[in-house]
Design a protein around this motif. Structure first.
Motif, PDB file in Angstrom:
ATOM      1  N   CYS A  71      -3.672  -7.355   4.635  1.00 60.08           N
ATOM      2  CA  CYS A  71      -3.802  -7.970   5.938  1.00 60.08           C
ATOM      3  C   CYS A  71      -2.887  -7.284   6.947  1.00 60.08           C
ATOM      4  O   CYS A  71      -1.705  -7.125   6.690  1.00 60.08           O
ATOM      5  CB  CYS A  71      -3.443  -9.450   5.821  1.00 60.08           C
ATOM      6  N   CYS A  75      -0.183 -10.264   8.161  1.00 58.90           N
ATOM      7  CA  CYS A  75       0.895 -10.789   7.324  1.00 58.90           C
ATOM      8  C   CYS A  75       1.126  -9.965   6.062  1.00 58.90           C
ATOM      9  O   CYS A  75       2.051 -10.228   5.310  1.00 58.90           O
ATOM     10  CB  CYS A  75       0.603 -12.245   6.953  1.00 58.90           C
ATOM     11  N   GLY A 132      -0.783  -9.874   3.517  1.00 60.63           N
ATOM     12  CA  GLY A 132      -1.298 -10.595   2.359  1.00 60.63           C
ATOM     13  C   GLY A 132      -2.474  -9.898   1.698  1.00 60.63           C
ATOM     14  O   GLY A 132      -2.992  -8.910   2.202  1.00 60.63           O
ATOM     15  N   CYS A 191      -8.123 -12.795   4.441  1.00 64.35           N
ATOM     16  CA  CYS A 191      -6.756 -12.763   3.929  1.00 64.35           C
ATOM     17  C   CYS A 191      -6.461 -14.063   3.180  1.00 64.35           C
ATOM     18  O   CYS A 191      -6.731 -15.150   3.669  1.00 64.35           O
ATOM     19  CB  CYS A 191      -5.778 -12.589   5.094  1.00 64.35           C
ATOM     20  N   SER A 198      -3.543 -15.157   2.451  1.00 59.80           N
ATOM     21  CA  SER A 198      -2.317 -15.787   2.925  1.00 59.80           C
ATOM     22  C   SER A 198      -2.487 -16.526   4.242  1.00 59.80           C
ATOM     23  O   SER A 198      -2.132 -17.686   4.363  1.00 59.80           O
ATOM     24  CB  SER A 198      -1.215 -14.733   3.076  1.00 59.80           C
ATOM     25  N   CYS A 199      -3.076 -15.848   5.230  1.00 62.98           N
ATOM     26  CA  CYS A 199      -3.151 -16.464   6.556  1.00 62.98           C
ATOM     27  C   CYS A 199      -4.575 -16.820   6.954  1.00 62.98           C
ATOM     28  O   CYS A 199      -4.789 -17.465   7.969  1.00 62.98           O
ATOM     29  CB  CYS A 199      -2.507 -15.556   7.606  1.00 62.98           C
TER      30      CYS A 199
HETATM   31 ZN   LIG Z   1      -2.852 -12.393   6.525  1.00 63.83          ZN
END
Ligand SMILES: [Zn+2]
Length: 58
Positions: free
Chosen positions: A7, A10, A12, A39, A41-42
């Motif tokens: 990503c 972030c 990720g 992603c 993560s985000c």
């Molecule tokens: Zn991300």
């Protein structure tokens, strides 16, 4: 095929998911199933160049 491995926001992990994309044009609404890189993560969605080209045609 992944255009990015991580990503850009972030850092990720990116996975490919099938997502519904809603397109509106006049009185018509179309739902397309497209593959997007998401992603973990985000939740940022990254559409491939190929997918974006498809949108441009419609
Ligand atoms: Zn991300």
């Amino acid at each position: 095929m992944l255009s990015v491995e991580k990503c850009p926001i972030c850092g990720g992990e990116i996975v490919i998911k099938e997502v519904d994309k809603l397109l509106r044009g006049g009185n018509h609404t179309a739902i397309l199933k497209v593959s997007a890189e998401v992603c973990l993560s985000c939740g940022e969605r990254l559409y491939s160049v190929e997918t974006v080209r498809k949108f441009a045609k419609i």
